[in-house]
Design a protein around this motif. Structure first.
Motif, short mmCIF file in Angstrom:
data_model
loop_
_atom_site.label_atom_id
_atom_site.label_comp_id
_atom_site.label_asym_id
_atom_site.label_seq_id
_atom_site.Cartn_x
_atom_site.Cartn_y
_atom_site.Cartn_z
N VAL A 88 34.58 31.88 38.34
CA VAL A 88 34.16 33.25 38.64
C VAL A 88 34.23 33.51 40.01
O VAL A 88 34.45 34.62 40.46
N SER A 89 33.48 32.42 40.84
CA SER A 89 33.21 32.88 42.27
C SER A 89 34.59 32.85 43.00
O SER A 89 34.80 33.15 44.29
N GLU A 90 35.41 31.87 42.59
CA GLU A 90 36.70 31.85 43.48
C GLU A 90 37.77 32.95 43.20
O GLU A 90 38.47 33.31 44.06
N ALA A 91 37.87 33.52 42.16
CA ALA A 91 38.68 34.45 41.70
C ALA A 91 38.74 35.36 42.73
O ALA A 91 39.94 36.10 42.91
N PRO A 92 37.80 36.42 43.35
CA PRO A 92 38.12 37.53 44.01
C PRO A 92 38.63 37.11 45.31
O PRO A 92 39.25 37.84 45.91
N SER A 93 38.42 35.78 45.99
CA SER A 93 39.32 35.29 47.23
C SER A 93 40.76 35.53 47.05
O SER A 93 41.49 35.38 47.78
N TYR A 94 41.21 35.49 45.63
CA TYR A 94 42.72 35.61 45.41
C TYR A 94 42.86 37.03 44.92
O TYR A 94 44.10 37.30 44.47
N GLY A 95 42.05 37.96 44.95
CA GLY A 95 42.45 39.35 44.85
C GLY A 95 42.34 39.63 43.22
O GLY A 95 43.29 40.44 42.70
N GLN A 96 41.88 38.67 42.63
CA GLN A 96 41.81 38.91 41.21
C GLN A 96 40.46 38.56 40.27
O GLN A 96 39.55 38.23 40.99
N THR A 97 40.46 39.00 39.01
CA THR A 97 39.33 38.87 38.20
C THR A 97 39.65 37.50 37.63
O THR A 97 40.76 36.88 37.59
N VAL A 98 38.61 36.76 37.02
CA VAL A 98 38.26 35.41 36.63
C VAL A 98 39.46 35.59 35.29
O VAL A 98 39.99 34.67 34.82
N LEU A 99 39.54 36.89 34.74
CA LEU A 99 40.40 36.84 33.38
C LEU A 99 41.87 36.54 33.78
O LEU A 99 42.72 36.14 32.88
N THR A 100 42.34 36.91 35.02
CA THR A 100 43.60 36.67 35.43
C THR A 100 43.90 35.41 36.11
O THR A 100 45.04 34.58 36.10
N TYR A 101 42.82 35.10 36.73
CA TYR A 101 42.86 33.76 37.72
C TYR A 101 42.65 32.87 36.86
O TYR A 101 43.44 31.65 37.03
N VAL A 134 23.05 39.36 42.06
CA VAL A 134 22.77 39.04 40.55
C VAL A 134 24.16 39.08 39.59
O VAL A 134 24.13 38.93 38.55
N GLY A 135 25.34 39.61 40.49
CA GLY A 135 26.47 39.53 39.57
C GLY A 135 26.81 40.78 39.48
O GLY A 135 27.60 41.15 38.21
N LYS A 136 26.32 41.84 39.99
CA LYS A 136 26.92 43.42 39.61
C LYS A 136 28.42 43.40 39.71
O LYS A 136 28.99 43.89 38.74
N THR A 137 29.10 43.26 40.97
CA THR A 137 30.34 43.54 41.21
C THR A 137 31.16 42.53 40.28
O THR A 137 32.44 43.07 39.72
N THR A 138 30.62 41.50 40.19
CA THR A 138 31.52 40.33 39.35
C THR A 138 31.51 40.85 37.55
O THR A 138 32.68 40.88 37.36
N THR A 139 30.33 41.34 37.53
CA THR A 139 30.13 41.79 36.15
C THR A 139 31.06 43.20 35.77
O THR A 139 31.75 43.13 34.90
N THR A 140 31.04 43.86 36.94
CA THR A 140 31.75 45.11 36.63
C THR A 140 33.27 44.93 36.60
O THR A 140 33.76 45.35 35.63
N VAL A 141 33.82 44.26 37.49
CA VAL A 141 35.26 43.91 37.54
C VAL A 141 35.90 43.07 36.21
O VAL A 141 36.92 43.34 35.65
N ASN A 142 35.01 42.30 35.71
CA ASN A 142 35.45 41.08 34.53
C ASN A 142 35.24 41.96 33.34
O ASN A 142 36.04 41.75 32.61
N LEU A 143 34.28 42.66 33.14
CA LEU A 143 34.05 43.52 31.90
C LEU A 143 35.24 44.44 31.93
O LEU A 143 35.77 44.88 30.63
N ALA A 144 35.36 45.14 32.95
CA ALA A 144 36.40 46.15 32.94
C ALA A 144 37.79 45.67 32.67
O ALA A 144 38.62 46.18 31.77
N ALA A 145 38.36 44.28 33.07
CA ALA A 145 39.47 43.73 32.91
C ALA A 145 39.39 43.23 31.60
O ALA A 145 40.53 43.26 30.81
#
Length: 307
Positions: free
Chosen positions: A248-261, A42-53
């Protein structure tokens, strides 16, 4: 020539990124937010890291605690989390100080992470025999003496002892809900667990924020789910919904949040705005009335609400 979809998107990106540099009101005390939903995907991890960033880019000091043995939040933040790395497992099971495992996130100033390693997979069993097993994370956070504005805890997709530790340590619960079929299935059990923890272990705990994720404006189902969620949860639901986004889906494969990617993408802009809403609310937004025994029904699917 400027009135084209690309031009409008570019203008929105410039405005959103400009607001990011303005800063946001700082909370009077550290806000500990548990990001939970036992439903996977449902996007828990994606939400956590991107809100944090997003919050860190707005000038806040933010700590992400990765409680998921898969360590996806650690990966997305570019934090090394192989088996030898000091991790949140050592904090929970070995009583290591939280300060000893926290690492700064390289790409975002003011953002920190307590990583998860594969050792955490066995923590559920090991915690059973330990004293004060439900409150070990809470005590670790209380002993952490570095100044923080926000702590975001990424939970595993289950309601075991790791999630209970998060709920005991937190004050606010943020629930990401995907705008898809069966989105609300099982949510009643999570809400019941929140009530149980609140009644027996942590009277301050409550659901403060609902975030709609994977919103596809082209589908009638997404609009219907969003309407159902808003009608039942009211003010807890953020106005901003997170759209489906390849970036949003691609960013983690680069070790980044979407905010920096890709800071100009629709996903990044949506998380910027969601973080702004959370910060401007200024703390817990309590509303316990009118939820008892709610039943959510759409598309032929029924899901029980808080009992």
């Amino acid at each position: 020539m400027d009135d084209t979809p690309i031009a409008r998107a570019a203008q929105l990106a410039v405005e959103a990124l400009g607001r990011a540099g303005e800063g946001l009101p700082r909370p009077e005390q550290t806000r500990v937010i548990v990001v939970a939903n036992q439903k996977g995907g449902v996007g828990k991890t994606t939400t956590t890291v991107n809100l944090a960033a997003s919050l860190a880019m707005h000038g806040a000091r933010v700590l992400v605690i990765d409680l998921d043995p898969q360590g996806n939040a650690s990966t997305a933040l570019g934090i090394d989390h192989h088996a030898e790395v000091p991790s949140i497992y050592d904090v929970l099971v070995e009583s290591k100080p939280l300060a000893d495992v926290v690492q700064p996130v390289r790409d975002v100033e003011g953002l920190f992470c307590a990583p998860a390693t594969i050792d955490l997979a066995g923590a559920e069993i090991e915690l059973v025999s330990l004293v004060a097993r439900e409150s070990r994370l809470q005590r670790a956070i209380q002993s952490y003496d570095q100044p923080l504005d926000y702590i975001l805890i990424d939970c595993p997709p289950s309601l075991g002892l790791l999630t209970v530790n998060a709920l005991v340590a937190g004050v606010e619960v943020l629930i990401p809900i995907q705008c898809e079929y069966y989105a609300l299935e099982g949510l009643g059990q999570l809400l019941r667990n929140v009530e149980l923890v609140r009644g027996h272990l942590n009277p301050q705990l409550h659901v403060s924020t609902i975030l709609l994720t994977m919103y596809d404006a082209r589908t009638r189902l997404a609009a219907q789910v969003a309407q159902e969620v808003r009608s039942h949860f009211g003010e807890e639901v953020l106005r901003t919904a997170i759209p489906r986004s390849v970036r949003v889906s691609e960013a983690p494969s680069y070790g980044q949040t979407v905010l920096t990617y890709d800071p100009g993408s629709t996903g990044a802009l949506s998380y910027f705005e969601a973080a702004r809403e959370i910060a401007q609310r200024g703390g817990p937004h309590v509303s316990h009335g009118g939820r008892q025994g709610s039943t959510y029904q759409y598309g032929g699917t029924t899901s029980k609400g808080m009992q």
